[in-house]
Design a protein around this motif. Structure first.
Motif, PDB file in Angstrom:
ATOM      1  N   GLN A 193       0.816  -1.049  -0.138  1.00 15.99           N
ATOM      2  CA  GLN A 193       0.063   0.077  -0.095  1.00 15.99           C
ATOM      3  C   GLN A 193       0.871   1.300  -0.028  1.00 15.99           C
ATOM      4  O   GLN A 193       0.529   2.198  -0.605  1.00 15.99           O
ATOM      5  N   CYS A 194       1.696   1.145   0.774  1.00 11.33           N
ATOM      6  CA  CYS A 194       2.857   2.502   0.701  1.00 11.33           C
ATOM      7  C   CYS A 194       3.571   2.599  -0.486  1.00 11.33           C
ATOM      8  O   CYS A 194       3.500   3.732  -0.894  1.00 11.33           O
ATOM      9  N   ALA A 195       3.780   1.560  -1.407  1.00 10.08           N
ATOM     10  CA  ALA A 195       4.263   1.586  -2.738  1.00 10.08           C
ATOM     11  C   ALA A 195       3.419   2.483  -3.595  1.00 10.08           C
ATOM     12  O   ALA A 195       3.735   3.524  -4.326  1.00 10.08           O
ATOM     13  N   THR A 238     -14.976   5.332   1.036  1.00  6.01           N
ATOM     14  CA  THR A 238     -13.732   4.965   1.342  1.00  6.01           C
ATOM     15  C   THR A 238     -12.861   6.031   2.065  1.00  6.01           C
ATOM     16  O   THR A 238     -11.907   5.525   2.798  1.00  6.01           O
ATOM     17  N   CYS A 239     -13.169   7.128   2.224  1.00  2.00           N
ATOM     18  CA  CYS A 239     -12.579   8.221   2.900  1.00  2.00           C
ATOM     19  C   CYS A 239     -12.112   7.504   4.282  1.00  2.00           C
ATOM     20  O   CYS A 239     -10.935   7.470   4.849  1.00  2.00           O
ATOM     21  N   PRO A 240     -13.156   7.533   5.306  1.00  2.00           N
ATOM     22  CA  PRO A 240     -12.837   7.534   6.545  1.00  2.00           C
ATOM     23  C   PRO A 240     -12.141   6.311   7.036  1.00  2.00           C
ATOM     24  O   PRO A 240     -11.314   6.225   7.858  1.00  2.00           O
ATOM     25  N   PRO A 241     -12.313   5.026   6.277  1.00  2.00           N
ATOM     26  CA  PRO A 241     -11.592   3.838   7.048  1.00  2.00           C
ATOM     27  C   PRO A 241     -10.169   4.130   6.980  1.00  2.00           C
ATOM     28  O   PRO A 241      -9.374   3.533   7.801  1.00  2.00           O
TER      29      PRO A 241
ATOM     30  N   LEU B  32      -6.097  -1.018  -0.358  1.00  2.00           N
ATOM     31  CA  LEU B  32      -5.354  -1.436  -1.597  1.00  2.00           C
ATOM     32  C   LEU B  32      -6.021  -1.614  -2.754  1.00  2.00           C
ATOM     33  O   LEU B  32      -5.736  -1.194  -4.123  1.00  2.00           O
ATOM     34  N   ARG B  33      -7.454  -1.958  -2.775  1.00  2.00           N
ATOM     35  CA  ARG B  33      -8.112  -2.257  -3.966  1.00  2.00           C
ATOM     36  C   ARG B  33      -8.423  -0.747  -4.535  1.00  2.00           C
ATOM     37  O   ARG B  33      -8.387  -0.521  -5.695  1.00  2.00           O
ATOM     38  N   VAL B  34      -8.615   0.163  -3.568  1.00  2.00           N
ATOM     39  CA  VAL B  34      -8.791   1.790  -4.300  1.00  2.00           C
ATOM     40  C   VAL B  34      -7.389   2.024  -4.826  1.00  2.00           C
ATOM     41  O   VAL B  34      -7.608   2.705  -6.037  1.00  2.00           O
ATOM     42  N   THR B  53     -16.361  -7.933  -1.684  1.00  2.00           N
ATOM     43  CA  THR B  53     -16.372  -8.829  -2.823  1.00  2.00           C
ATOM     44  C   THR B  53     -16.359  -8.022  -4.303  1.00  2.00           C
ATOM     45  O   THR B  53     -17.291  -7.564  -4.759  1.00  2.00           O
ATOM     46  N   PRO B  54     -15.363  -7.829  -4.665  1.00  2.00           N
ATOM     47  CA  PRO B  54     -15.170  -6.701  -5.815  1.00  2.00           C
ATOM     48  C   PRO B  54     -15.654  -7.351  -7.161  1.00  2.00           C
ATOM     49  O   PRO B  54     -15.428  -8.654  -7.408  1.00  2.00           O
TER      50      PRO B  54
END
Lengths: 395, 430
Positions: A193-195, A238-241, B32-34, B53-54
């Motif tokens: 994820q960092c990459a 997806t923002c808050p998590p 990661l998916r995003v 479940t994408p």
């Protein structure tokens, strides 16, 4: 002259109160109407349920969409459960008045007491700001530097369906192994994820209107990507998590109070050992140094200062004031070239240093605990003669 | 087999730990998916895959028509901005309710129309490269919505120029010029050339309405935090302390001001302190002083450690007195407030977040790895304490299979479950 001014002030204050209450009722989650507040002032019973609910929402951790703290439970908890939760949480935060604990659990009475409790919460700390900060949209890629906010949330007492009955210790070993494997998986996912984050930040360099940021965050990039499709819900979804990463909230051991005795015993034992080590050395030293000259006292003073500094650093490891330099709360990640010094914001290199020292401290604590176990087990095993214990290599 | 209540407690603890890990993993995978999706080619009109479940990316669906694109999240931002404004008002006690509401409603009205136009700049590449060959985009309806714009256009032009000049082989056909290419988003979706962040990410621009809302948002946060330091806040602060004191008095006697949670947290800290002090003591005792100076320093260190230990003991007694005096009753259930190490800021509100600047991916990876490691160590320490409390007493009482139990406990407690010791029977040679 003074009296007139006082009357004017009071008039202004009286005028400001309804507006403040109206604003408060709009800002708070599940905010009761101003009428409820007024009724509560007179301790009317019909105002009580709304205030119980309000306190429950305020005291339980909120996810971004304001859902209840324990999504696993499905529907919101019952009134009794809410009342119990509010009472327990207030008590553990140190709410002074006992009248609250005596209110009936069906939530039918005590609106004035609840109003007092709300006022107490508001007076103690920045409650509104904290609520707002919890529910705000996270525009940037945030990284929480301190886990304490996550830990401070009361763990939802979800009744867990457990394996009743005794288990073999091999089951515990298996669970530990599974845990180790999970952590390894987490680390690799995190590195990936960092990459990816680094790439996104690099590719969108120069796009942000705010020059101090320079590049877009994942949320903002996604906003642009989905702008046409009418799919903005995903952006906010997806923002808050990203910001809220709760660590585990361990159960309190059922004999929590026993820790006090344990710590007292350990501290006393340590004190004894230290005294036993220091006193003879002091005596020996005094005997040696007895007639030494004045130049020695300067050296002594220097040593004293040096040792003082070392011990102060040690103390800082566990005392509250020590970590004050460490920033609190989530930070927005921004990729910028190393030369940007003097601008606002923290540098990752500094944070890494602080984290490394904390890591060393925690490792020391863990090692110490393991050493205590080893000694204890050696003592117990030594009771049985005729066995050879071969310790594993590579320690 | 372990006794039932012991098993239950230990299994519960370990499962809690596993759940926490699993939760982190879930959130990571969502992120990661995003991120992966953003780094792939931006196919237009895909169904996104934010759910656990994408669904596979499906392209070629008819793009949704000009339903108001960004007004949804702009409304969200606006709602939050409104809440912020109310908070400011509660602080200041000034009422500008009337004009604020009017201004906001005007804004939300214009947001819808400006959204379609404002998001047009986010597709400069699509437009610049729009070869009007295969699918002629239905410009008819949309073009009337697009007004002539000055500044954004010139930015578009310069960006477009940069695209054409900077990227030789990728140079798009110098089309009729960006002005004609202001095809609103829904039509630009049919542009044949795909958009990847890597190549054209630098051309993205945030929509104007978003920028305005975001800047107003941060301005309000700043206003809120600066309002803290004004004089009126001092009056408010004294009023608050007076109120709190009065509350304390009416509860029947002066309390220590400590909550059960705070006491428990401090006891935990003192336990950590004890461990660290002991460790330092062992270091000093095992060191071999080479000269007088080092001997003296060892002595001073030991005496200093002794003094600190006494302080800790004293503090522990104080905490005990506070607990007993206030009759806090049973410790709160189902919650554990403290980590093994404290964190400094307790009362600082979470304002608009600070910036954290990193210079390379490696640096970010190091930072995140350290954070994870700290969380893992925290968890390990907690588990170690729990396991010690439950398992050591079992080893103390000799039962069946004691050797196997001892070996397993040693591995769990002393080696983190990673290594095992070997036990040999010492047979006397006959």
């Amino acid at each position: 002259m003074g009296r007139r001014r006082r009357r004017v002030d009071r008039g202004a204050a009286v005028g400001a109160l309804p507006k403040a209450i109206a604003a408060l009722s709009r800002t708070l989650p599940a905010g009761p109407s101003p009428e409820i507040f007024r009724r509560a002032k007179f301790d009317r019973p019909e105002a009580a349920p709304a205030l119980w609910q309000l306190l429950f929402r305020v005291l339980s951790p909120l996810s971004a969409d304001g859902a209840s703290a324990s999504p696993a439970q499905g529907e919101p908890p019952s009134t009794e459960a809410q009342v119990r939760a509010v009472k327990s949480e207030l008590r553990s935060q140190g709410y002074p008045r006992r009248a609250l604990a005596q209110l009936p659990e069906d939530g039918s009475q005590g609106s004035r007491e609840l109003l007092l409790a709300l006022a107490w919460l508001l007076a103690r700390g920045p409650l509104l700001e904290r609520l707002l900060a919890q529910t705000r949209v996270r525009l940037g890629d945030e990284i929480p530097l301190c886990e304490c906010e996550a830990l401070a949330r009361p763990g939802a007492p979800v009744p867990r369906v457990e394996a009743d009955g005794p288990v073999d210790i091999r089951h515990l070993q298996w669970l530990m192994g599974k845990l180790r494997f999970q952590w390894r998986k987490l680390i690799t996912s995190q590195q990936e994820q960092c990459a990816l984050l680094g790439k996104i930040h690099s590719y969108t360099r120069g796009c942000h209107s705010d020059r101090s940021l320079g590049h877009l965050s994942v949320a903002e990039t996604e906003l642009l990507r989905d702008a046409e499709g009418g799919q903005q819900d995903t952006v906010l979804g997806t923002c808050p998590p990203e910001a809220s990463q709760p660590t585990f909230v361990p159960r309190i051991p059922e004999r929590g109070a026993g820790e006090w005795e344990l710590v007292a015993r350990e501290l006393q034992a340590l004190q004894e050992e230290l005294r036993g080590a220091a006193e003879p050395r002091r005596a020996a030293w005094e005997a040696r140094v007895g007639g030494w000259g004045p130049e020695w006292s300067a050296v002594q003073r220097a040593s004293r200062e040096a040792v003082g500094l070392e011990l102060a650093a040690l103390q800082r490891a566990w005392e509250r004031g020590g970590a004050a330099a460490q920033p609190h709360g989530p930070c927005r990640l921004v990729k910028s070239d190393a030369g940007a010094s003097g601008g606002p914001g923290l540098r990752a290199a500094q944070v890494i240093e602080v984290l490394r020292s904390r890591e060393a401290c925690l490792e020391a604590v863990l090692c110490q605990l393991q050493r205590q176990c080893r000694q204890e087990l050696a003592r117990l095993a030594g009771a049985l003669p005729g066995l050879i214990w071969i310790l594993p290599p590579g320690r | 087999m372990l006794p039932a209540d012991c098993s239950r407690r230990l299994v519960a603890e370990l499962r809690d730990a596993l759940d926490a890990c699993a939760e982190r993993q879930r959130q990571l995978e969502r992120s990661l998916r995003v991120s992966r999706r953003l780094l792939r080619t931006w196919e237009p009109a895909e169904t996104p895959a934010p759910q656990p479940t994408p669904a596979p990316e499906t392209s070629g669906e008819a793009p949704s028509p000009e339903s108001t694109p960004s007004s949804q999240d702009l409304k969200e931002l606006e709602l939050l901005t409104q809440a912020l404004e109310k908070a400011v008002r509660v602080r200041k006690g000034i009422s500008k309710t009337g004009e604020r509401h009017k201004a906001l409603s005007l804004k939300s009205g214009s947001a819808a129309t400006s959204a379609t136009t404002a998001s047009a700049p986010s597709r400069p590449s699509g437009q610049a490269s729009c070869r009007v060959s295969e699918t002629k985009p239905p410009r008819g309806i949309q073009q009337t919505v697009v007004p002539a714009r000055g500044l954004p256009e010139s930015r578009l032009l310069s960006v477009g120029d940069r695209t054409r000049m900077g990227r030789g082989s990728r140079a798009t056909k110098p089309g009729p010029g960006p002005r004609d290419q202001q095809i609103p988003p829904s039509a630009a979706l049919q542009a044949p050339e795909a958009f990847t962040l890597k190549e054209k990410g630098i051309l993205l621009r945030l929509p104007m309405a978003y920028r305005k809302a975001a800047s107003r948002n941060s301005r309000l946060w700043a206003q809120l935090s600066s309002a803290q330091t004004s004089d009126s806040m001092d009056a408010a602060a004294t009023a608050k302390t007076q109120f709190l004191q009065k509350m304390q008095m009416t509860s029947g006697g002066p309390g220590s001001g400590l909550s059960a949670a705070a006491v428990e947290a401090e006891v935990g800290l003192l336990r950590t302190a004890c461990l660290l002090l002991r460790r330092r003591m062992e270091e000093v005792l095992s060191a071999d002083p080479a000269d007088c100076m080092q001997e003296y320093r060892c002595l001073l260190t030991l005496e200093g450690l002794q003094a600190i230990t006494e302080q800790c003991l004293h503090r522990l007694q104080e905490l005990r007195a506070a607990v007993v005096g206030r009759q806090l009753g049973p410790w709160p259930v189902g919650r554990r407030p403290g980590a093994s190490l404290p964190c400094g800021g307790g009362t600082d509100p979470l304002w608009s977040p600070q910036l954290l600047l990193y210079s390379s991916t490696q640096e970010l990876q190091t930072l995140e790895a350290l954070r994870l490691r700290l969380a893992m160590l925290d968890q390990q320490i907690h588990l170690e304490k729990v396991l010690m409390a439950e398992l050591l007493p079992l080893v103390g009482t000799q039962g069946p299979h004691w050797l196997a139990l001892c070996r397993a406990v040693h591995s769990l407690l002393c080696e983190g479950g990673e290594r095992f010791l070997t036990v040999l029977r010492d047979e006397p040679a006959d």
